[in-house]
Write a protein that holds these residues in place. Structure first.
Motif, PDB file in Angstrom:
ATOM      1  N   VAL A   4       0.984  -1.260  -0.009  1.00 24.42           N
ATOM      2  CA  VAL A   4       0.029  -0.053   0.074  1.00 24.42           C
ATOM      3  C   VAL A   4       0.777   1.158  -0.064  1.00 24.42           C
ATOM      4  CG1 VAL A   4      -1.755   1.103   1.442  1.00 24.42           C
ATOM      5  CG2 VAL A   4      -1.836  -1.343   1.198  1.00 24.42           C
ATOM      6  N   LYS A   5       0.654   2.348  -0.885  1.00 31.63           N
ATOM      7  CA  LYS A   5       1.311   3.376  -0.859  1.00 31.63           C
ATOM      8  C   LYS A   5       0.245   4.773  -0.527  1.00 31.63           C
ATOM      9  CE  LYS A   5       5.373   2.111  -1.635  1.00 31.63           C
ATOM     10  NZ  LYS A   5       6.443   2.347  -0.966  1.00 31.63           N
ATOM     11  N   SER A   6       0.571   5.552   0.134  1.00 28.09           N
ATOM     12  CA  SER A   6      -0.260   6.633   0.439  1.00 28.09           C
ATOM     13  C   SER A   6       0.443   8.054   0.339  1.00 28.09           C
ATOM     14  CB  SER A   6      -0.866   6.236   1.616  1.00 28.09           C
ATOM     15  OG  SER A   6      -0.232   6.471   2.802  1.00 28.09           O
ATOM     16  N   ARG A   7      -0.579   9.119   0.207  1.00 27.70           N
ATOM     17  CA  ARG A   7       0.054  10.534   0.503  1.00 27.70           C
ATOM     18  C   ARG A   7      -0.567  10.899   1.553  1.00 27.70           C
ATOM     19  NH1 ARG A   7       3.027  13.217  -4.123  1.00 27.70           N
ATOM     20  NH2 ARG A   7       4.027  11.421  -4.984  1.00 27.70           N
ATOM     21  N   ILE A   8      -0.032  11.647   2.396  1.00 27.09           N
ATOM     22  CA  ILE A   8      -0.571  12.180   3.499  1.00 27.09           C
ATOM     23  C   ILE A   8      -0.369  13.605   3.325  1.00 27.09           C
ATOM     24  CG2 ILE A   8      -0.483  10.177   5.271  1.00 27.09           C
ATOM     25  CD1 ILE A   8       1.787  11.633   6.685  1.00 27.09           C
ATOM     26  N   TRP A   9      -1.035  14.426   4.029  1.00 23.49           N
ATOM     27  CA  TRP A   9      -0.490  15.991   4.139  1.00 23.49           C
ATOM     28  C   TRP A   9      -1.200  16.475   5.619  1.00 23.49           C
ATOM     29  CZ3 TRP A   9      -4.163  14.060   0.840  1.00 23.49           C
ATOM     30  CH2 TRP A   9      -5.362  14.344   0.886  1.00 23.49           C
ATOM     31  N   ILE A  10      -0.461  17.472   5.891  1.00 24.99           N
ATOM     32  CA  ILE A  10      -1.037  18.156   7.538  1.00 24.99           C
ATOM     33  C   ILE A  10      -1.689  19.411   7.023  1.00 24.99           C
ATOM     34  CG2 ILE A  10      -0.264  19.207   9.532  1.00 24.99           C
ATOM     35  CD1 ILE A  10       2.333  17.180   9.155  1.00 24.99           C
ATOM     36  N   GLU A  11      -2.682  19.714   7.768  1.00 30.97           N
ATOM     37  CA  GLU A  11      -3.467  20.799   7.375  1.00 30.97           C
ATOM     38  C   GLU A  11      -3.806  21.693   8.822  1.00 30.97           C
ATOM     39  OE1 GLU A  11      -7.579  20.120   5.997  1.00 30.97           O
ATOM     40  OE2 GLU A  11      -6.935  19.194   4.103  1.00 30.97           O
ATOM     41  N   GLU A  12      -3.717  22.717   8.616  1.00 31.87           N
ATOM     42  CA  GLU A  12      -3.925  24.068   9.569  1.00 31.87           C
ATOM     43  C   GLU A  12      -5.188  24.900   9.174  1.00 31.87           C
ATOM     44  OE1 GLU A  12      -3.539  26.292  12.843  1.00 31.87           O
ATOM     45  OE2 GLU A  12      -2.430  24.739  12.554  1.00 31.87           O
ATOM     46  N   GLN A  13      -6.311  24.857   9.801  1.00 28.10           N
ATOM     47  CA  GLN A  13      -7.510  25.487   9.657  1.00 28.10           C
ATOM     48  C   GLN A  13      -8.045  25.223   8.164  1.00 28.10           C
ATOM     49  OE1 GLN A  13      -7.036  29.428  11.100  1.00 28.10           O
ATOM     50  NE2 GLN A  13      -6.896  28.599  13.229  1.00 28.10           N
ATOM     51  N   GLY A  14      -8.023  24.282   7.729  1.00 32.34           N
ATOM     52  CA  GLY A  14      -8.307  23.790   6.605  1.00 32.34           C
ATOM     53  C   GLY A  14      -7.375  24.072   5.311  1.00 32.34           C
ATOM     54  N   GLU A  15      -6.248  24.450   5.379  1.00 36.06           N
ATOM     55  CA  GLU A  15      -5.355  24.815   4.835  1.00 36.06           C
ATOM     56  C   GLU A  15      -4.272  23.712   4.593  1.00 36.06           C
ATOM     57  OE1 GLU A  15      -5.537  27.441   2.040  1.00 36.06           O
ATOM     58  OE2 GLU A  15      -7.449  27.752   2.980  1.00 36.06           O
ATOM     59  N   VAL A  16      -3.660  23.454   3.678  1.00 39.40           N
ATOM     60  CA  VAL A  16      -2.519  22.695   3.581  1.00 39.40           C
ATOM     61  C   VAL A  16      -1.265  23.064   4.163  1.00 39.40           C
ATOM     62  CG1 VAL A  16      -0.982  20.914   2.089  1.00 39.40           C
ATOM     63  CG2 VAL A  16      -3.334  21.271   1.535  1.00 39.40           C
ATOM     64  N   PHE A  17      -0.450  22.526   5.092  1.00 42.52           N
ATOM     65  CA  PHE A  17       0.488  23.172   5.753  1.00 42.52           C
ATOM     66  C   PHE A  17       1.681  22.405   5.150  1.00 42.52           C
ATOM     67  CE2 PHE A  17       3.332  22.367   9.572  1.00 42.52           C
ATOM     68  CZ  PHE A  17       4.321  23.724   9.383  1.00 42.52           C
TER      69      PHE A  17
END
Length: 112
Positions: A4-17
């Motif tokens: 399995v490969k995935s892409r994660i991201w971290i958001e701050e108040q709905g905006e990509v950080f």
């Protein structure tokens, strides 16, 4: 072997950080000490690179990137210690996420 490969991201108040592409941009800035050179290496426009860096700095209490305008000693762009730490933390989180997903996937395969 299936993985399995995935892409994660971290958001701050709905905006990509932070996300995979932003981390790669930070690495290139650290390597080249230039937004322009980093953008070129990633085949990205300077304007887009600048917007991404500005967005990351705006989402954070501590800047990830510091820019110095030109002058007698020239300008330059530098990754802060916090920026370097965020690269490590993000990559650690991404690796842990993929390991967890692969464990779950393997468990599912065995239950079939």
């Amino acid at each position: 072997m299936q993985q399995v490969k995935s892409r994660i991201w971290i958001e701050e108040q709905g905006e990509v950080f932070l996300g995979f592409g932003r981390i790669e941009l930070l690495k290139k800035v650290d390597e080249t000490q230039s937004i322009s050179a980093a953008a070129k290496a990633m085949q990205m426009s300077y304007k887009k690179a600048w917007k991404l860096i500005n967005a990351m700095n705006s989402c954070s209490d501590t800047p990830l990137v510091i820019t110095n305008t030109g002058g007698k000693d020239g300008g330059g762009t530098f990754l802060t210690q916090y920026g370097r730490q965020m690269i490590i933390k993000f990559e650690t989180l991404n690796t842990a996420c993929e390991a967890f997903l692969n464990e779950q996937f393997n468990a599912l395969k065995q239950s079939l």
